[in-house]
Enzyme design. Structure first.
Site, PDB file in Angstrom:
ATOM      1  N   ARG A  48     -55.996 -16.098  14.293  1.00 33.39           N
ATOM      2  CA  ARG A  48     -54.635 -15.707  14.672  1.00 33.39           C
ATOM      3  C   ARG A  48     -54.153 -16.571  15.833  1.00 33.39           C
ATOM      4  O   ARG A  48     -53.015 -17.017  15.878  1.00 33.39           O
ATOM      5  CB  ARG A  48     -54.553 -14.218  15.044  1.00 33.39           C
ATOM      6  N   TYR A 101     -26.961 -16.428   8.664  1.00 31.58           N
ATOM      7  CA  TYR A 101     -27.782 -15.891   7.579  1.00 31.58           C
ATOM      8  C   TYR A 101     -27.824 -14.360   7.672  1.00 31.58           C
ATOM      9  O   TYR A 101     -28.022 -13.804   8.762  1.00 31.58           O
ATOM     10  CB  TYR A 101     -29.188 -16.487   7.715  1.00 31.58           C
ATOM     11  N   ASP A 173     -30.454 -22.715  14.200  1.00 32.97           N
ATOM     12  CA  ASP A 173     -31.154 -22.544  12.929  1.00 32.97           C
ATOM     13  C   ASP A 173     -30.879 -23.806  12.103  1.00 32.97           C
ATOM     14  O   ASP A 173     -29.761 -24.029  11.655  1.00 32.97           O
ATOM     15  CB  ASP A 173     -30.640 -21.284  12.214  1.00 32.97           C
ATOM     16  N   LYS A 198     -37.623 -23.001   2.800  1.00 36.19           N
ATOM     17  CA  LYS A 198     -36.541 -23.711   2.138  1.00 36.19           C
ATOM     18  C   LYS A 198     -36.881 -25.197   1.983  1.00 36.19           C
ATOM     19  O   LYS A 198     -37.813 -25.519   1.290  1.00 36.19           O
ATOM     20  CB  LYS A 198     -35.239 -23.463   2.912  1.00 36.19           C
TER      21      LYS A 198
HETATM   22  C1  LIG Z   1     -33.951 -18.022   4.507  1.00 29.16           C
HETATM   23  C2  LIG Z   1     -33.318 -18.211   5.823  1.00 29.16           C
HETATM   24  C3  LIG Z   1     -33.809 -17.556   6.960  1.00 29.16           C
HETATM   25  C4  LIG Z   1     -34.933 -16.547   6.918  1.00 29.16           C
HETATM   26  O1  LIG Z   1     -36.140 -17.128   6.568  1.00 29.16           O
HETATM   27  P1  LIG Z   1     -37.294 -16.353   5.743  1.00 29.16           P
HETATM   28  O2  LIG Z   1     -38.329 -17.407   5.577  1.00 29.16           O
HETATM   29  O3  LIG Z   1     -36.689 -15.892   4.459  1.00 29.16           O
HETATM   30  O4  LIG Z   1     -37.744 -15.212   6.592  1.00 29.16           O
HETATM   31  C5  LIG Z   1     -33.194 -17.841   8.175  1.00 29.16           C
HETATM   32  N1  LIG Z   1     -32.154 -18.699   8.257  1.00 29.16           N
HETATM   33  C6  LIG Z   1     -31.654 -19.322   7.170  1.00 29.16           C
HETATM   34  C7  LIG Z   1     -30.505 -20.258   7.331  1.00 29.16           C
HETATM   35  C8  LIG Z   1     -32.208 -19.105   5.918  1.00 29.16           C
HETATM   36  O5  LIG Z   1     -31.699 -19.723   4.855  1.00 29.16           O
END
Ligand SMILES: *Cc1c(COP(=O)(O)O)cnc(C)c1O
Length: 378
Positions: A48, A101, A173, A198
């Site tokens: 961890r 998001y 982000d 993503k």
């Molecule tokens: C998918 C997404 C998230 C969240 O991420 P997870 O891996 O699904 O927890 C945050 N910000 C954006 C822009 C996203 O597309």
């Protein structure tokens, strides 16, 4: 510093001295033999706290974002949660930009709110509105650019200066752009957030998240919370994201070339009322995007002239574009944000229009993608 693609393939990924593995090994061990009490061989003690596969990924991510430290998490939201807990306390305030998001909005407005964190949504393209939203207790300005799903673009350098005037951190982000197209730390951001699920993973087969920072004190605070809260990524996830990173540059080149072709096709279609793609010259954020990004990415959205039912119909008729949430994989996806990814923002200031369709344009042949949209729109 070497070029981006060289770093994606080599940073943190030197062959292991003992065996010469050309690919970082998948380390599954949860614990590591000590040579005498506290005598750690490679700095590893318990998985961890640190694991060699995760270390490699973290070093690679830091190199790609041009930050000093990256930390990997079980998901993008786990990264966001850890960040909020590390930098906020009861009474802290967060300014949340535009159409963030849906999951980020839910985390801040419903979960963090329960432990005393307040928030104000603000349009980051309006500096006066941003200044008006900031309070003495503002710890974080949360910026997504380009945004999901409206592809709005915020000026990172300008937003950073306003946040810093108020003593707040700018969090960006960077999931939609990926570090291949935009490196927010170099523009003044304090923290970069990723859903590695993503583009970084890139193959729709791993859920993960990351934080990247340049400041050592902030890094130490976040690393403490990564270990203390325990929302770490697992080694297989780390390994898959590392593999994805190696082809990020070539994938993004094709994603955005295809997205530009699709945007142009949609613009000329009579059933389409408007197209949101930062690469289009009449997109309101085009100039800022051109200034701070090296390309316009693979995401776009469009509105149907005939309204929500037409939008739902296109989503259901598409065949090559798979009807599914998420984005950033090699395969093209289509979705209806108001009913799917952004359903949790319904009734809030971040609600998205019902006639909107979002595309994650994959790396298939552009001609096939356009043929598919053509039959879906007819
Ligand atoms: C998918 C997404 C998230 C969240 O991420 P997870 O891996 O699904 O927890 C945050 N910000 C954006 C822009 C996203 O597309």
């Amino acid at each position: 510093m070497t070029g981006f693609n060289t770093r994606a393939i080599h940073a943190g990924q030197d062959p292991t001295p003992a065996t010469g593995d050309v690919v970082v090994p998948l380390h599954l061990a949860t614990t590591f033999k000590q040579d005498g009490v506290g005598g750690l061989r490679g700095g590893y003690e318990y998985a961890r706290s640190a694991n060699p596969t995760r270390t490699a990924l973290q070093e690679a991510l830091a190199a790609l974002e041009q930050g000093r430290t990256a930390l990997a998490f079980a998901s993008g939201l786990a990264a966001e949660d850890t960040l909020l807990r590390a930098v906020c306390e009861p009474g802290s305030h967060v300014v949340l930009g535009g159409d963030a998001y849906g999951g980020t909005f839910r985390l801040i407005s419903r979960v963090a709110a329960r432990w005393g964190v307040e928030h104000t949504p603000a349009d980051l393209n309006d500096v006066d509105a941003l200044r008006a939203a900031i309070r003495p207790s503002t710890r974080v300005v949360w910026c997504e650019t380009p945004t999901n799903p409206l592809l709005n673009v915020a000026d990172i350098a300008l937003t950073a200066s306003v946040a810093h005037e108020a003593g707040a951190l700018l969090v960006v982000d960077n999931t939609f752009a990926s570090p291949y197209l935009q490196q927010p730390l170099t523009l003044g951001a304090d923290v970069v957030v990723h859903s590695t699920t993503k583009y970084l993973g890139g193959h729709s087969d791993v859920v993960g998240g990351a934080l990247v920072v340049d400041d050592d004190e902030l890094a130490e605070r976040l690393a403490y919370h990564q270990n203390a809260m325990g929302a770490v990524s697992g080694p297989l996830s780390d390994w898959l994201v590392l593999r994805g990173l190696k082809t990020l540059g070539v994938r993004m080149d094709r994603h955005q070339a295809n997205a530009a072709r699709v945007a142009e096709y949609l613009l000329g279609h009579p059933a389409v009322a408007s197209v949101r793609y930062p690469g289009l010259p009449d997109h309101p954020g085009h100039e800022i995007a051109a200034k701070q990004m090296s390309g316009f990415g693979g995401m776009l959205s469009f509105r149907l002239a005939a309204g929500e039912d037409a939008a739902l119909r296109v989503c259901e008729r598409a065949r090559l574009f798979t009807l599914a949430e998420s984005l950033g994989g090699v395969e093209s996806l289509i979705e209806h944000p108001a009913r799917m990814t952004h359903a949790s923002a319904a009734g809030s200031p971040l609600e998205v229009p019902g006639d909107l369709v979002r595309l994650s344009v994959g790396i298939e042949d552009a001609e096939d993608l356009i043929l598919d949209l053509d039959q879906a729109l007819t």
